[in-house]
Design a protein around this motif. Structure first.
Motif, mmCIF file in Angstrom:
data_model
loop_
_atom_site.group_PDB
_atom_site.id
_atom_site.type_symbol
_atom_site.label_atom_id
_atom_site.label_comp_id
_atom_site.label_asym_id
_atom_site.label_seq_id
_atom_site.Cartn_x
_atom_site.Cartn_y
_atom_site.Cartn_z
ATOM 1 N N PRO A 133 -8.821 33.594 35.112
ATOM 2 C CA PRO A 133 -10.210 33.224 34.779
ATOM 3 C C PRO A 133 -11.269 34.096 35.431
ATOM 4 C CG PRO A 133 -9.214 31.613 36.262
ATOM 5 C CD PRO A 133 -8.124 32.519 35.820
ATOM 6 N N SER A 134 -10.914 34.808 36.517
ATOM 7 C CA SER A 134 -11.926 35.634 37.179
ATOM 8 C C SER A 134 -12.298 36.864 36.352
ATOM 9 C CB SER A 134 -11.433 36.078 38.564
ATOM 10 O OG SER A 134 -10.298 36.918 38.457
ATOM 11 N N PHE A 135 -11.453 37.215 35.362
ATOM 12 C CA PHE A 135 -11.782 38.346 34.498
ATOM 13 C C PHE A 135 -12.552 37.816 33.284
ATOM 14 C CE2 PHE A 135 -7.509 39.930 36.213
ATOM 15 C CZ PHE A 135 -8.120 40.524 37.318
ATOM 16 N N THR A 136 -13.811 38.146 33.222
ATOM 17 C CA THR A 136 -14.668 37.612 32.155
ATOM 18 C C THR A 136 -14.591 38.422 30.867
ATOM 19 O OG1 THR A 136 -16.541 38.903 32.997
ATOM 20 C CG2 THR A 136 -16.283 36.648 33.835
ATOM 21 N N GLU A 137 -14.122 39.672 30.958
ATOM 22 C CA GLU A 137 -14.001 40.517 29.770
ATOM 23 C C GLU A 137 -12.803 41.437 29.945
ATOM 24 O OE1 GLU A 137 -16.491 43.922 27.265
ATOM 25 O OE2 GLU A 137 -17.528 42.677 28.742
ATOM 26 N N VAL A 138 -11.933 41.482 28.953
ATOM 27 C CA VAL A 138 -10.733 42.312 28.994
ATOM 28 C C VAL A 138 -10.678 43.113 27.698
ATOM 29 C CG1 VAL A 138 -8.218 42.343 29.073
ATOM 30 C CG2 VAL A 138 -9.483 40.663 30.440
ATOM 31 N N LEU A 139 -10.520 44.437 27.820
ATOM 32 C CA LEU A 139 -10.405 45.310 26.653
ATOM 33 C C LEU A 139 -9.091 46.082 26.739
ATOM 34 C CD1 LEU A 139 -11.603 46.579 24.077
ATOM 35 C CD2 LEU A 139 -12.711 48.299 25.550
ATOM 36 N N GLY A 140 -8.227 45.889 25.745
ATOM 37 C CA GLY A 140 -6.982 46.633 25.659
ATOM 38 C C GLY A 140 -7.166 47.856 24.782
ATOM 39 N N VAL A 141 -6.742 49.016 25.262
ATOM 40 C CA VAL A 141 -6.958 50.283 24.560
ATOM 41 C C VAL A 141 -5.618 50.992 24.383
ATOM 42 C CG1 VAL A 141 -8.160 52.501 24.596
ATOM 43 C CG2 VAL A 141 -9.247 50.476 25.598
ATOM 44 N N ASP A 142 -5.349 51.456 23.175
ATOM 45 C CA ASP A 142 -4.136 52.234 22.929
ATOM 46 C C ASP A 142 -4.361 53.134 21.726
ATOM 47 O OD1 ASP A 142 -1.080 51.823 24.104
ATOM 48 O OD2 ASP A 142 -1.145 52.806 22.141
ATOM 49 N N VAL A 143 -3.674 54.268 21.699
ATOM 50 C CA VAL A 143 -3.812 55.188 20.574
ATOM 51 C C VAL A 143 -2.991 54.722 19.376
ATOM 52 C CG1 VAL A 143 -1.887 56.706 21.194
ATOM 53 C CG2 VAL A 143 -3.873 57.655 19.994
ATOM 54 N N SER A 144 -1.999 53.848 19.597
ATOM 55 C CA SER A 144 -1.087 53.415 18.541
ATOM 56 C C SER A 144 -1.595 52.156 17.851
ATOM 57 C CB SER A 144 0.311 53.158 19.125
ATOM 58 O OG SER A 144 1.127 52.496 18.189
ATOM 59 N N SER A 145 -1.883 52.266 16.568
ATOM 60 C CA SER A 145 -2.328 51.082 15.816
ATOM 61 C C SER A 145 -1.194 50.068 15.693
ATOM 62 C CB SER A 145 -2.816 51.494 14.424
ATOM 63 O OG SER A 145 -1.781 52.152 13.698
ATOM 64 N N ARG A 146 0.052 50.572 15.619
ATOM 65 C CA ARG A 146 1.190 49.651 15.534
ATOM 66 C C ARG A 146 1.310 48.821 16.807
ATOM 67 N NH1 ARG A 146 6.029 49.222 17.517
ATOM 68 N NH2 ARG A 146 7.693 48.186 16.324
ATOM 69 N N ALA A 147 1.182 49.481 17.969
ATOM 70 C CA ALA A 147 1.273 48.752 19.232
ATOM 71 C C ALA A 147 0.168 47.714 19.332
ATOM 72 C CB ALA A 147 1.204 49.722 20.405
ATOM 73 N N LEU A 148 -1.031 48.057 18.883
ATOM 74 C CA LEU A 148 -2.145 47.103 18.934
ATOM 75 C C LEU A 148 -1.906 45.920 18.008
ATOM 76 C CD1 LEU A 148 -5.148 49.597 19.060
ATOM 77 C CD2 LEU A 148 -4.283 48.182 20.927
ATOM 78 N N ALA A 149 -1.274 46.174 16.858
ATOM 79 C CA ALA A 149 -0.961 45.071 15.942
ATOM 80 C C ALA A 149 0.033 44.109 16.586
ATOM 81 C CB ALA A 149 -0.413 45.621 14.631
ATOM 82 N N VAL A 150 1.037 44.649 17.294
ATOM 83 C CA VAL A 150 1.996 43.799 18.002
ATOM 84 C C VAL A 150 1.290 43.021 19.113
ATOM 85 C CG1 VAL A 150 4.064 43.776 19.440
ATOM 86 C CG2 VAL A 150 3.940 45.292 17.457
ATOM 87 N N ALA A 151 0.383 43.703 19.841
ATOM 88 C CA ALA A 151 -0.357 43.033 20.911
ATOM 89 C C ALA A 151 -1.195 41.886 20.358
ATOM 90 C CB ALA A 151 -1.250 44.042 21.631
ATOM 91 N N GLU A 152 -1.795 42.103 19.207
ATOM 92 C CA GLU A 152 -2.616 41.045 18.605
ATOM 93 C C GLU A 152 -1.765 39.826 18.274
ATOM 94 O OE1 GLU A 152 -5.841 40.453 14.950
ATOM 95 O OE2 GLU A 152 -4.820 42.373 15.242
ATOM 96 N N ARG A 153 -0.543 40.058 17.776
ATOM 97 C CA ARG A 153 0.336 38.936 17.469
ATOM 98 C C ARG A 153 0.788 38.246 18.752
ATOM 99 N NH1 ARG A 153 2.610 42.663 13.792
ATOM 100 N NH2 ARG A 153 4.480 42.925 15.090
ATOM 101 N N ARG A 154 1.143 39.033 19.770
ATOM 102 C CA ARG A 154 1.603 38.453 21.029
ATOM 103 C C ARG A 154 0.530 37.589 21.678
ATOM 104 N NH1 ARG A 154 4.948 42.599 24.920
ATOM 105 N NH2 ARG A 154 6.956 42.472 23.864
#
Length: 460
Positions: A298-319
């Motif tokens: 809860p102490s992190f008020t904003e989290v941004l995940g960054v990756d060059v792979s759109s596939r990896a980001l799609a998996v992250a979104e599902r997870r």
């Protein structure tokens, strides 16, 4: 044994470029178990079908050094999936590795695919769906009757398998390479430690997150408990398999220490909280292993995940189940596709950034670009970097001498090399550095993971 792959991607004959086999020719190749024939029953702009026909030499097979078949036993009822998978890997090796110099952009693109295997061993007609559906395939698995003329005899242990989906061809081939022998549950050659390496290479990017990973690992490795445990330990190290999976893969309970991946995430979280960060970047977030822990804090008020792979980001979104999060929780987490070697103005102004097991995936001559993008352009208040300690590798029994821990690593640093790099970065960009060990420490070799916390100095 026959396997066909069909695409309706236009022009469909591009399948020939991806497979490195010309649609206008029938070709034959020596395979470990006989002769593999590749031909195209259909090849036009609208649809293209490539067929792999394996002609087994049973006598030559049982005479091979690595064969585990009893002399004169007919091979087909027992290890058809294994034989077909080996031929698949042998004939389409370049395609399985994702290489296509003529159409590199196509090799990186998901295309519509239909895979058909008329006869494949399976102990349960429902097993193919359990294996393939989590990977995005639509599965049609039909039991083959013992004798169509005698329905009362029931079904055989074979199924007709049809898979349809939209995937990169390389991903489809790797999944077939692993899962065809898993369906059979047996192999035609002796299984040793090399099979663990094969499984992890072919399973990279999908096996660790598969809900049946324990079953797949056990059956692929011939139900060998030591090999299954070795494979799952390395999956936990490289791909964030929960440590309880190590116990589930075995017949009996085995006490398992916390995985190195779990210890690493805990160390990163402790460093971030110690920095007082509220807004955090996860650079090279991959499929979201660390993001899950960041969002729970809860102490992190904003989290941004960054990756060059759109596939990896799609998996992250599902997870992360972003589609079902509450509005309040959804406001705290976002994903962004961006390269870490180019300055991105959207990444500036954050309190802290994480590069967890990222730098070793870059060519060393690209590190200056990463440094400028992160430490100069984004310039967060703190940067947490983790990377393997190559000196510790000799303590991993399943790791070959001088091998890297992951097939995509471009280098792995000793402790002195990491400190030299970190010191140079701190000097160039105005950051103080603290080094911390992660994982069990060896008196001579140090810890398996190295961690450095870069803290930006107050500017005059």
């Amino acid at each position: 044994m026959l396997l066909t792959m069909t695409t309706t991607h236009r022009p469909a004959t591009d399948l020939g470029f991806l497979l490195h086999k010309h649609p206008g020719r029938a070709q034959s190749f020596p395979a470990p178990s006989g002769t593999a024939h590749v031909f195209y029953p259909r090849a036009d702009e609208a649809a293209c079908t490539a067929a792999l026909l394996l002609e087994v030499d049973p006598v030559g097979l049982v005479r091979g050094r690595a064969s585990s078949l009893t002399q004169y036993v007919n091979d087909r009822p027992y290890v058809a999936g294994s034989l077909l998978a080996v031929a698949l890997g042998s004939v389409f090796r370049t395609a399985m590795n994702g290489r296509c110099d003529a159409r590199p952009e196509l090799a990186a693109t998901a295309i519509p695919l239909r895979v058909e295997v008329p006869a494949l061993g399976s102990p349960d007609a429902a097993l193919p769906a359990a294996l393939f559906e989590p990977l995005g395939w639509a599965v049609d698995s039909t039991a083959v009757p013992l004798d169509p003329a005698e329905p009362s005899w029931g079904d055989s242990r074979y199924v007709t398998l049809v898979l349809t989906g939209e995937l990169r061809l390389a991903d489809a081939l790797k999944q077939l390479y692993v899962l065809l022998p898993v369906l059979d549950g047996s192999k035609h050659y002796w299984i040793d430690q090399d099979e663990v390496d094969k499984l992890l290479r072919a399973g990279e990017g999908w096996l660790a997150a598969h809900p049946e990973r324990e079953l797949i690992t056990r059956r692929y490795l011939g139900r060998s408990r030591p090999l299954a445990r070795s494979a799952l330990e390395r999956l936990a190290e490289a791909d964030d398999v929960p440590e309880e999976a190590l116990d589930n893969a075995l017949d009996g309970p085995v006490a398992a220490p916390p995985s190195l991946a779990g210890q690493r995430r805990a160390a990163v979280l402790a460093a971030l909280k110690g920095s007082g960060a509220r807004r955090v970047l996860d650079l090279g977030c991959g499929e979201g292993a660390l993001l899950r822990d960041l969002v729970r804090e809860p102490s992190f008020t904003e989290v941004l995940g960054v990756d060059v792979s759109s596939r990896a980001l799609a998996v992250a979104e599902r997870r992360l189940h972003l589609d079902t999060l509450s509005d309040r929780a959804r406001e705290r987490i976002a994903l962004r596709q961006s390269s870490l070697t180019y300055a991105d103005a959207e990444l500036a102004g954050y309190d802290a950034a994480v590069l967890m097991e990222v730098v070793e995936h870059l060519e060393e001559d690209r590190l200056p670009a990463l440094e400028q993008a992160v430490f100069e352009a984004a310039r967060p208040g703190a940067v947490v970097v983790t990377t393997p300690n190559s000196e510790y590798n000799v303590l991993f029994e399943s790791l070959a001498p001088n091998a890297f821990r992951h097939p995509d690593h471009r280098f792995e640093w000793t402790r002195a090399q990491f400190r030299e790099w970190a010191g140079g970065v701190g000097s160039r960009y105005g950051y103080a550095i603290v080094h911390l060990p992660v994982g069990p420490e060896d008196p001579a070799l140090g810890s398996p993971t190295q961690l450095a916390v870069f803290t930006r100095k107050q500017e005059a």
